[in-house]
Design an enzyme around this catalytic site. Structure first.
Site, mmCIF file in Angstrom:
data_model
loop_
_atom_site.group_PDB
_atom_site.id
_atom_site.type_symbol
_atom_site.label_atom_id
_atom_site.label_comp_id
_atom_site.label_asym_id
_atom_site.label_seq_id
_atom_site.Cartn_x
_atom_site.Cartn_y
_atom_site.Cartn_z
ATOM 1 N N GLU A 9 -65.475 57.929 10.425
ATOM 2 C CA GLU A 9 -66.080 56.833 10.515
ATOM 3 C C GLU A 9 -65.356 55.774 11.396
ATOM 4 O O GLU A 9 -65.108 54.685 11.084
ATOM 5 C CB GLU A 9 -66.184 55.959 9.145
ATOM 6 N N GLN A 41 -42.139 65.313 2.204
ATOM 7 C CA GLN A 41 -40.735 65.385 2.183
ATOM 8 C C GLN A 41 -39.989 65.107 0.999
ATOM 9 O O GLN A 41 -39.025 65.799 0.757
ATOM 10 C CB GLN A 41 -40.315 64.111 3.380
ATOM 11 N N LEU A 66 -75.548 60.612 12.791
ATOM 12 C CA LEU A 66 -75.240 60.023 14.142
ATOM 13 C C LEU A 66 -74.502 60.982 14.995
ATOM 14 O O LEU A 66 -74.911 61.090 16.195
ATOM 15 C CB LEU A 66 -74.375 58.668 13.736
ATOM 16 N N THR A 67 -73.424 61.516 14.561
ATOM 17 C CA THR A 67 -72.635 62.301 15.591
ATOM 18 C C THR A 67 -73.433 63.681 16.168
ATOM 19 O O THR A 67 -73.945 64.189 15.491
ATOM 20 C CB THR A 67 -71.353 62.778 14.817
ATOM 21 N N PHE A 109 -75.949 60.598 6.813
ATOM 22 C CA PHE A 109 -76.006 59.769 7.981
ATOM 23 C C PHE A 109 -75.743 60.732 9.218
ATOM 24 O O PHE A 109 -74.761 61.202 9.361
ATOM 25 C CB PHE A 109 -74.724 58.913 7.840
HETATM 26 N N1 COS Z 1 -72.450 44.803 13.849
HETATM 27 C C1 COS Z 1 -73.724 44.410 14.223
HETATM 28 N N2 COS Z 1 -74.039 44.599 15.826
HETATM 29 C C2 COS Z 1 -73.149 45.184 16.382
HETATM 30 C C3 COS Z 1 -72.062 45.495 16.188
HETATM 31 C C4 COS Z 1 -71.714 45.345 14.507
HETATM 32 N N3 COS Z 1 -70.464 45.749 13.973
HETATM 33 N N4 COS Z 1 -71.044 46.211 16.806
HETATM 34 C C5 COS Z 1 -71.808 46.191 17.872
HETATM 35 N N5 COS Z 1 -73.121 45.609 17.684
HETATM 36 C C6 COS Z 1 -74.131 45.340 18.644
HETATM 37 C C7 COS Z 1 -73.522 44.455 19.808
HETATM 38 O O1 COS Z 1 -73.685 43.173 19.496
HETATM 39 C C8 COS Z 1 -74.478 44.876 21.045
HETATM 40 O O2 COS Z 1 -75.682 44.341 20.863
HETATM 41 P P1 COS Z 1 -76.540 43.698 22.218
HETATM 42 O O3 COS Z 1 -76.978 45.133 23.122
HETATM 43 O O4 COS Z 1 -77.745 43.110 21.514
HETATM 44 O O5 COS Z 1 -75.535 42.939 22.976
HETATM 45 C C9 COS Z 1 -74.819 46.608 20.651
HETATM 46 O O6 COS Z 1 -74.592 46.619 19.285
HETATM 47 C C10 COS Z 1 -74.004 47.321 21.559
HETATM 48 O O7 COS Z 1 -72.691 47.097 21.050
HETATM 49 P P2 COS Z 1 -71.494 47.562 22.083
HETATM 50 O O8 COS Z 1 -71.555 47.145 23.474
HETATM 51 O O9 COS Z 1 -70.203 47.135 21.416
HETATM 52 O O10 COS Z 1 -71.497 48.961 21.989
HETATM 53 P P3 COS Z 1 -70.450 50.116 22.679
HETATM 54 O O11 COS Z 1 -71.493 51.265 23.424
HETATM 55 O O12 COS Z 1 -69.584 49.743 23.697
HETATM 56 O O13 COS Z 1 -69.890 50.809 21.377
HETATM 57 C C11 COS Z 1 -68.287 51.423 19.893
HETATM 58 C C12 COS Z 1 -68.717 50.528 21.027
HETATM 59 C C13 COS Z 1 -66.965 52.206 20.491
HETATM 60 C C14 COS Z 1 -67.130 50.382 19.012
HETATM 61 C C15 COS Z 1 -69.208 52.103 19.091
HETATM 62 O O14 COS Z 1 -69.758 53.330 19.865
HETATM 63 C C16 COS Z 1 -68.441 52.766 17.813
HETATM 64 O O15 COS Z 1 -68.114 52.084 16.799
HETATM 65 N N6 COS Z 1 -68.039 54.125 17.825
HETATM 66 C C17 COS Z 1 -67.618 55.013 16.780
HETATM 67 C C18 COS Z 1 -68.538 55.539 16.104
HETATM 68 C C19 COS Z 1 -68.138 56.255 14.836
HETATM 69 O O16 COS Z 1 -67.592 55.497 14.026
HETATM 70 N N7 COS Z 1 -68.525 57.415 14.510
HETATM 71 C C20 COS Z 1 -68.003 58.212 13.739
HETATM 72 C C21 COS Z 1 -69.247 58.960 13.226
HETATM 73 S S1 COS Z 1 -69.959 58.415 11.754
HETATM 74 S S2 COS Z 1 -69.108 59.174 10.341
#
Ligand code: COS
Length: 386
Positions: A364, A337, A124-125, A122
């Site tokens: 994650e 500990q 993404l990062t 996956f």
């Molecule tokens: N399921 C389905 N859709 C989702 C969702 C979910 N769980 N969470 C968010 N969405 C959708 C939202 O509904 C929104 O849709 P619309 O644009 O149609 O309204 C869109 O995705 C954007 O969501 P949001 O506004 O919450 O996005 P942000 O950029 O604010 O992101 C976080 C929020 C911080 C939650 C996100 O960037 C995140 O999870 N970051 C961590 C990433 C991670 O876990 N990285 C680890 C590396 S992978 S091992």
């Protein structure tokens, strides 16, 4: 789809035996050599462990989330490096495909992922986008009947062995000025895709990550996951919701293992003319660990059942990930500990778990990201209820 209860119990029993008889004895060597032996990987394939969450029609076991969590409790009872070998094929590497892939994409890749013939990763990062997953910069420019990918992905688990990457990249979008995020299925031997050197990590030796670099990497239009541009962020979020539950279950398994080891040590180690397990301050640590692990287990099972009922579990999965990963950190600290000086020595293996579990609070989605997710969803739900 869940398995027949007796078939599942048999599988659970087989995995428990495999963990005890094959994996636990191999923990120290795996860490020392920073490598999971090929024969162990082959046995994992034969047991069907690469296809736990892949639907049966594609050759997987098609476990329900609850079943997967119960199996992850067992797999958690040994070094996390072993679980990592099959973690991406069952979790973040395959689930985008399972959830949003086209029929043709699923038929093309899932059977080979289920058998472990190919490993999925996956991607993404990025160097500048970790927690803020929405800010990725890798680009996918439309070019005739395909796309050209450019960018770098960082800390990608199992990338050194992967045959298939789910890559998140920005495509042009009329609605979004900065571009929309689209997921692509990219095969590892695609020209323009290369790997960085394997990262040196704090723990989980035997499991590997590295950069994945795209330089004018051309993929056909058929590589767009689900054949739909702009859906990548939602796919990533859905995949992570599920992945977080799986990781939470692994945390419970590791905690159970560390509690068992700590109890056994405390009952046999004598100080002041009695086993240290007789001392109330040791008992307090054992009891705190037991209660916290039990709480996490209940959370994981409850949320998994809700997921199996197709409920939205985004908030509760984040609660599980936050609580279970922090819990196992505390349990590992107490295990060191309770073991005293032995806990600090490589020979006893406890210090290795202490380092291994540190990652659970980070990947994650960090604990802080889970906090943000939980609170944001609480506020959103409350506002919607007014
Ligand atoms: N399921 C389905 N859709 C989702 C969702 C979910 N769980 N969470 C968010 N969405 C959708 C939202 O509904 C929104 O849709 P619309 O644009 O149609 O309204 C869109 O995705 C954007 O969501 P949001 O506004 O919450 O996005 P942000 O950029 O604010 O992101 C976080 C929020 C911080 C939650 C996100 O960037 C995140 O999870 N970051 C961590 C990433 C991670 O876990 N990285 C680890 C590396 S992978 S091992």
């Amino acid at each position: 789809m869940a398995l027949e209860p007796d078939v599942f119990e048999q599988l659970l029993h087989t995995v428990r035996r495999f963990v005890h008889e094959r994996l636990m004895p191999a923990e120290a060597d795996t860490a020392r050599q920073d490598r999971v032996a090929d024969d162990i990987k082959q046995e994992m394939r034969e047991l069907g462990l690469f296809g736990l969450s892949i639907p049966e029609e594609f050759g997987g076991l098609g476990l329900s989330m609850e079943e997967e969590a119960r199996l992850a409790f067992e797999l958690g009872r040994t070094s996390p490096a072993f679980r990592s070998v099959l973690g991406t094929n069952n979790g973040i590497g395959s689930q985008g495909l399972v959830m949003d892939g086209t029929a043709q994409q699923k038929a093309n890749y899932l059977p080979r992922l289920a058998t472990g013939e190919i490993i999925a990763s996956f991607a993404l990062t990025e160097p500048e986008a970790g927690s803020d997953a929405g800010s990725i910069r890798t680009s996918a420019r439309r070019d005739g009947d395909g796309y050209i990918l450019n960018g770098t992905k960082r800390f990608i688990t199992n990338a050194p062995y992967a045959g298939l990457f789910t890559v998140f990249a920005r495509t042009e979008s009329a609605d979004k000025p900065g571009g929309a995020i689209t997921a692509f299925l990219v095969e590892a031997d695609t020209p323009g895709l290369s790997l960085g050197k394997v990262d040196k990590k704090m723990g989980q030796s035997g499991s590997h990550t590295c950069d994945v670099i795209f330089e004018d990497c051309r993929v056909p239009a058929s590589a767009v996951l689900g054949s739909k541009e702009g859906q990548g962020f939602k796919t990533a979020m859905k995949v992570l919701d599920r992945g977080r539950l799986h990781i939470s279950a692994v945390c419970v398994g590791v905690a159970d293992r560390l509690i068992a080891d700590s109890l056994a040590y405390a009952m046999q180690r004598r100080q002041f003319r009695q086993p240290i397990a007789e001392f109330q301050l040791i008992q307090a640590m054992l009891a705190d660990s037991r209660a916290e692990a039990y709480a996490a287990k209940c959370m994981v099972l409850e949320t998994s059942r809700a997921k199996d009922r197709s409920e939205n579990v985004a908030t509760d999965a984040a609660c599980c990930k936050m609580f279970a990963s922090e819990m196992v950190g505390r349990v590992a600290d107490r295990a060191v500990q309770i073991h005293g000086g032995a806990g600090y020595m490589e020979e006893y293996g406890i210090e290795r778990f202490y380092r291994d579990v540190r990652l659970f609070r980070i990947y994650e989605g960090t604990t802080q990201i889970q906090q943000i997710l939980i609170a944001r969803n609480m506020i959103k739900d409350a506002a919607a209820a007014v």
